[in-house]
Scaffold this active site. Structure first.
Site, mmCIF file in Angstrom:
data_model
loop_
_atom_site.group_PDB
_atom_site.id
_atom_site.type_symbol
_atom_site.label_atom_id
_atom_site.label_comp_id
_atom_site.label_asym_id
_atom_site.label_seq_id
_atom_site.Cartn_x
_atom_site.Cartn_y
_atom_site.Cartn_z
ATOM 1 N N CYS A 1 0.805 -1.227 0.000
ATOM 2 C CA CYS A 1 0.000 0.000 0.000
ATOM 3 C C CYS A 1 0.836 1.274 0.000
ATOM 4 C CB CYS A 1 -0.953 -0.007 1.187
ATOM 5 S SG CYS A 1 -2.010 -1.473 1.205
ATOM 6 N N HIS B 1 -2.909 8.019 6.130
ATOM 7 C CA HIS B 1 -3.059 6.705 5.488
ATOM 8 C C HIS B 1 -4.442 6.158 5.822
ATOM 9 C CE1 HIS B 1 -1.974 2.905 3.725
ATOM 10 N NE2 HIS B 1 -2.085 2.261 4.862
ATOM 11 N N GLU C 1 -1.128 5.066 13.510
ATOM 12 C CA GLU C 1 -0.842 6.283 12.757
ATOM 13 C C GLU C 1 -1.138 7.529 13.594
ATOM 14 O OE1 GLU C 1 -1.525 8.400 8.415
ATOM 15 O OE2 GLU C 1 -2.896 6.806 9.034
ATOM 16 N N LYS D 1 -9.694 7.751 2.306
ATOM 17 C CA LYS D 1 -10.122 6.392 1.973
ATOM 18 C C LYS D 1 -11.561 6.136 2.424
ATOM 19 C CE LYS D 1 -5.546 4.210 2.018
ATOM 20 N NZ LYS D 1 -4.693 5.368 2.362
ATOM 21 N N HIS E 1 -9.872 1.818 -0.363
ATOM 22 C CA HIS E 1 -8.414 1.707 -0.304
ATOM 23 C C HIS E 1 -7.896 1.179 -1.644
ATOM 24 C CE1 HIS E 1 -4.429 1.180 0.899
ATOM 25 N NE2 HIS E 1 -4.546 0.403 1.950
ATOM 26 N N PHE F 1 1.865 -3.357 4.008
ATOM 27 C CA PHE F 1 2.165 -4.632 4.646
ATOM 28 C C PHE F 1 3.675 -4.902 4.538
ATOM 29 C CE2 PHE F 1 -2.232 -6.884 4.033
ATOM 30 C CZ PHE F 1 -2.755 -6.091 5.034
#
Length: 412
Positions: free
Chosen positions: A163, A303, A314, A335, A340, A399
């Site tokens: 991502c 994010h 975050e 998002k 996403h 990830f």
């Protein structure tokens, strides 16, 4: 001395619109691109919602025969890049092709084609597998197609850092331009992974929202009732140029990239460290690269995927980096509107930052009805917020603990 790098074109294919102006209109109006899955029968899947690209007419950008030999993620990239190059005013007929490069990010590449060709192999045997199987599925082919489509022969790279992929791609394109390895870079990300296998896989790891009965309310970054992200697809492409090159041809400059930072969590295959220290280091690196202080940032595009662990980490990272100022810097997680886009998310959210700077508008985080008290930030909720923005920062965390942050600024 490193060269300044500016943006001269933006192209967008997304669940909120098939060009940058439609996308932005829907974004600031607080609309959602999430709905029931329409690409296939999702009856047997635990998750039946996604943010799909709808009404996309590939023949606006490609010959039908050529398009059939491309995975959808490659089609989206060509379409978005065509828009971006057109907006930039770049005349590739008179531009030195050796000085124009491509840097793209994707998380899953041609997974749609992989699944389709595997089904043919299993049902009909090896002799029926298409000779275009491999070119359609390998992750670097979107960047390859852009090189071919536009005849550009400079650096051509693909990053697959989950991502964070398109944020890393933009950052590396920025480095090429700073060093003088190219004068123009076509950069961003593309993704088309809404297939049953990916839905099943993300569902198995409890990463997706299961709010099937209320799709537009499913993506809920920083909300205490968040239960995962909503998978999306699309492409965003930016044309980056050295300032000298853009000025030499009289290009309209849309904004400037000021800093890029990257880090590794070295913690877990999917989860960030609880304190978000890897993300914090990414933001610090981007700010250091820009020469700016945390207090110079006017907007943070988070994010913010809507996962319980990720959003909290975050928020803690933002508080670590910005301290008391974190309560006064507007934060939105777009998002909630777009879903996403995985490897293409960082590029789309960079476009959001650029348009926010241009128009003085910060889009809201949808569905933030009950903010998580532990995610204590100045969340923009409800309606868009107006105000002058000179500097915006966006985060992308992938990830494997691969993080990227970008700092965007008003061109002066």
């Amino acid at each position: 001395m490193s060269r300044r790098v500016v943006v001269t074109g933006i192209g967008i294919i997304s669940p909120l619109g098939l060009d940058s102006s439609t996308f932005w209109e829907n974004m600031i109006a607080g609309r959602s691109g999430v709905g029931p899955i329409g690409k296939f029968d999702s009856t047997d899947l635990p998750v039946k919602i996604a943010a799909e690209v709808r009404d996309f007419e590939v023949t606006r950008y490609l010959d039908r025969k050529e398009a059939r030999r491309m995975d959808p993620c490659n089609q989206y990239a060509v379409a978005a890049a065509t828009q971006a190059v057109q907006e930039s005013g770049l005349d590739l007929e008179v531009t030195d092709p050796n000085r124009v490069g491509v840097a793209l990010g994707t998380g899953q590449g041609g997974v749609t084609s992989l699944v389709e060709h595997l089904e043919v192999f299993n049902k009909k045997g090896a002799s029926r597998v298409s000779p275009f199987c491999i070119p359609m599925m390998i992750s670097n082919m979107a960047a390859g197609h852009l090189g071919i489509q536009f005849g550009v022969k400079g650096p051509n790279i693909t990053l697959t850092t989950a991502c964070a992929a398109s944020a890393h791609a933009i950052g590396e394109a920025y480095r090429y331009l700073q060093r003088g390895d190219a004068d123009v870079m076509i950069t961003g990300g593309t993704e088309s992974g809404i297939v049953p296998l990916c839905i099943a896989g993300f569902s198995a790891m409890k990463a997706l929202s299961t709010r099937n009965d209320d799709p537009t309310a499913a993506s809920r970054p920083f909300d205490r009732d968040r239960d995962g992200f909503v998978i999306a697809e699309g492409s965003t492409i930016l044309v980056l140029e050295s300032l000298e090159n853009a000025k030499s041809r009289g290009a309209k400059i849309l904004g400037e990239i000021l800093g890029y930072g990257a880090s590794s969590d070295a913690h877990h295959i999917t989860a960030p460290p609880p304190d978000g220290e890897g993300g914090a280091r990414s933001m610090i690196a981007a700010l250091d690269d820009s020469g700016l202080n945390p207090s110079d940032v006017h907007y943070i595009n988070a994010h913010g995927t809507g996962t319980p662990v990720g959003d909290l980490a975050e928020a803690r990272a933002i508080n670590t980096v910005f301290g008391h100022a974190a309560r006064s810097i507007p934060v939105s997680a777009t998002k909630a509107s777009t879903g996403h886009l995985l490897g293409a998310a960082g590029a789309l959210e960079s476009a959001v930052c650029l348009m926010s700077i241009r128009d003085g508008i910060i889009p809201p985080t949808l569905n933030l009805d009950n903010p998580d008290e532990e995610c204590d930030l100045d969340h923009v909720t409800g309606d868009s917020r107006e105000g002058r923005i000179d500097v915006a920062l966006t985060n992308s965390f992938g990830f494997g603990g691969q993080n990227a942050s970008l700092v965007w600024g008003r061109f002066e």
